[in-house]
Design a protein around this motif. Sequence first.
Motif, mmCIF file in Angstrom:
data_model
loop_
_atom_site.group_PDB
_atom_site.id
_atom_site.type_symbol
_atom_site.label_atom_id
_atom_site.label_comp_id
_atom_site.label_asym_id
_atom_site.label_seq_id
_atom_site.Cartn_x
_atom_site.Cartn_y
_atom_site.Cartn_z
ATOM 1 N N LYS A 145 12.184 -5.255 6.389
ATOM 2 C CA LYS A 145 13.303 -4.869 7.458
ATOM 3 C C LYS A 145 13.276 -3.579 8.215
ATOM 4 O O LYS A 145 13.352 -2.591 7.779
ATOM 5 N N ASN A 146 12.842 -3.850 9.549
ATOM 6 C CA ASN A 146 12.525 -2.737 10.398
ATOM 7 C C ASN A 146 13.264 -1.359 10.145
ATOM 8 O O ASN A 146 14.417 -1.360 10.559
ATOM 9 N N ASN A 147 12.385 -0.150 9.617
ATOM 10 C CA ASN A 147 13.116 1.183 9.281
ATOM 11 C C ASN A 147 14.524 0.976 8.705
ATOM 12 O O ASN A 147 15.515 1.888 9.089
ATOM 13 N N ASP A 148 14.672 0.309 7.770
ATOM 14 C CA ASP A 148 15.650 -0.056 6.928
ATOM 15 C C ASP A 148 15.212 0.836 5.340
ATOM 16 O O ASP A 148 14.109 0.527 5.176
ATOM 17 N N PRO A 149 16.199 1.640 4.867
ATOM 18 C CA PRO A 149 15.475 2.219 3.634
ATOM 19 C C PRO A 149 15.379 1.298 2.412
ATOM 20 O O PRO A 149 14.737 1.535 1.557
ATOM 21 N N ASP A 150 15.690 -0.044 2.431
ATOM 22 C CA ASP A 150 15.574 -1.104 1.516
ATOM 23 C C ASP A 150 14.545 -1.867 1.935
ATOM 24 O O ASP A 150 14.190 -2.775 1.128
ATOM 25 N N SER A 151 13.720 -1.690 2.989
ATOM 26 C CA SER A 151 12.683 -2.230 3.544
ATOM 27 C C SER A 151 11.411 -2.149 2.764
ATOM 28 O O SER A 151 11.239 -1.165 2.124
ATOM 29 N N GLU A 152 10.694 -3.454 2.448
ATOM 30 C CA GLU A 152 9.509 -3.595 1.502
ATOM 31 C C GLU A 152 8.463 -3.964 2.139
ATOM 32 O O GLU A 152 8.443 -4.872 2.920
ATOM 33 N N GLU A 153 7.269 -3.531 1.958
ATOM 34 C CA GLU A 153 5.926 -3.756 2.343
ATOM 35 C C GLU A 153 4.969 -3.461 1.719
ATOM 36 O O GLU A 153 4.802 -2.680 0.595
ATOM 37 N N GLU A 154 3.611 -3.973 1.594
ATOM 38 C CA GLU A 154 2.452 -3.592 1.045
ATOM 39 C C GLU A 154 1.543 -3.121 1.959
ATOM 40 O O GLU A 154 1.141 -3.469 2.992
ATOM 41 N N PHE A 155 0.975 -1.771 1.536
ATOM 42 C CA PHE A 155 -0.221 -1.110 2.084
ATOM 43 C C PHE A 155 -1.575 -1.479 1.385
ATOM 44 O O PHE A 155 -1.664 -1.452 0.340
ATOM 45 N N TRP A 156 -2.608 -2.070 2.122
ATOM 46 C CA TRP A 156 -3.766 -2.513 1.706
ATOM 47 C C TRP A 156 -4.736 -1.509 2.220
ATOM 48 O O TRP A 156 -5.019 -1.100 3.074
ATOM 49 N N ILE A 157 -5.504 -0.848 1.185
ATOM 50 C CA ILE A 157 -6.401 0.201 1.406
ATOM 51 C C ILE A 157 -7.703 -0.372 1.027
ATOM 52 O O ILE A 157 -7.882 -0.443 -0.102
ATOM 53 N N PRO A 158 -8.692 -0.351 2.034
ATOM 54 C CA PRO A 158 -10.120 -0.743 1.440
ATOM 55 C C PRO A 158 -11.068 0.143 0.628
ATOM 56 O O PRO A 158 -11.183 1.251 0.999
ATOM 57 N N ILE A 159 -11.437 -0.142 -0.500
ATOM 58 C CA ILE A 159 -12.023 0.779 -1.298
ATOM 59 C C ILE A 159 -13.529 0.010 -2.065
ATOM 60 O O ILE A 159 -13.697 -1.197 -1.728
ATOM 61 N N LYS A 160 -14.059 0.953 -2.719
ATOM 62 C CA LYS A 160 -15.149 0.249 -3.389
ATOM 63 C C LYS A 160 -15.456 1.433 -4.409
ATOM 64 O O LYS A 160 -15.087 2.560 -4.419
ATOM 65 N N PRO A 161 -16.403 0.999 -5.705
ATOM 66 C CA PRO A 161 -16.388 2.159 -6.638
ATOM 67 C C PRO A 161 -17.350 3.154 -6.230
ATOM 68 O O PRO A 161 -17.999 2.987 -5.201
ATOM 69 N N LYS A 162 -16.810 4.400 -6.648
ATOM 70 C CA LYS A 162 -17.651 5.638 -6.324
ATOM 71 C C LYS A 162 -19.013 5.474 -6.935
ATOM 72 O O LYS A 162 -19.184 5.044 -7.966
ATOM 73 N N VAL A 163 -19.750 6.088 -6.086
ATOM 74 C CA VAL A 163 -21.408 6.080 -6.548
ATOM 75 C C VAL A 163 -21.890 7.358 -7.227
ATOM 76 O O VAL A 163 -21.307 8.247 -7.077
#
Length: 163
Positions: A145-163
């Motif tokens: 819900k655009n800019n609503d305190p009850d709005s929910e979404e998912e953030f997807w961050i691209p990762i890979k194992p540390k070397v």
Amino acid sequence: MSIKPAIQILDEKKLLGMRVQMNFIGNRTQELWQKFMPRKNEIENKVSEELYSVEVYPSLSYFDQFNPATNFEKWAAVPVSTIDNSPTGLESLIIPAGLYAVFSFKGRDSEAPAMYQHILGNWLPNSKYQLDNRPHFAVMGEKYKNNDPDSEEEFWIPIKPKV
């Protein structure tokens, strides 16, 4: 702030939408979505009604010495089954398959930067992962819900194992 992501493998994702070049000083996100939303119903091969807000950064060095004036590509898009026959003025983006840290976020849009700062500044350095050079994105589904305190979404961050 204690946040535990789900670690997921994303299959290749096809998107249709619009993009702009922007930076965090000249944030054009609202302008982009205002242009895209009236056009999204022209897309016939959507696989869901979810909206994707995608950032494509020029390289991983973007995060090494963060400068809010450095440009990146911002997308407003929807997932599609095929990128053929896209309406005029819309473009395709393919997010390659790979490992992602998926964070659930609940709150106003203005609270999201603090969440990203925590993810990149606290969670990531203390995890067994490092950033991978693929698009970052947010998935805004039926609970968004655009800019609503009850709005929910998912953030997807691209990762890979540390070397």
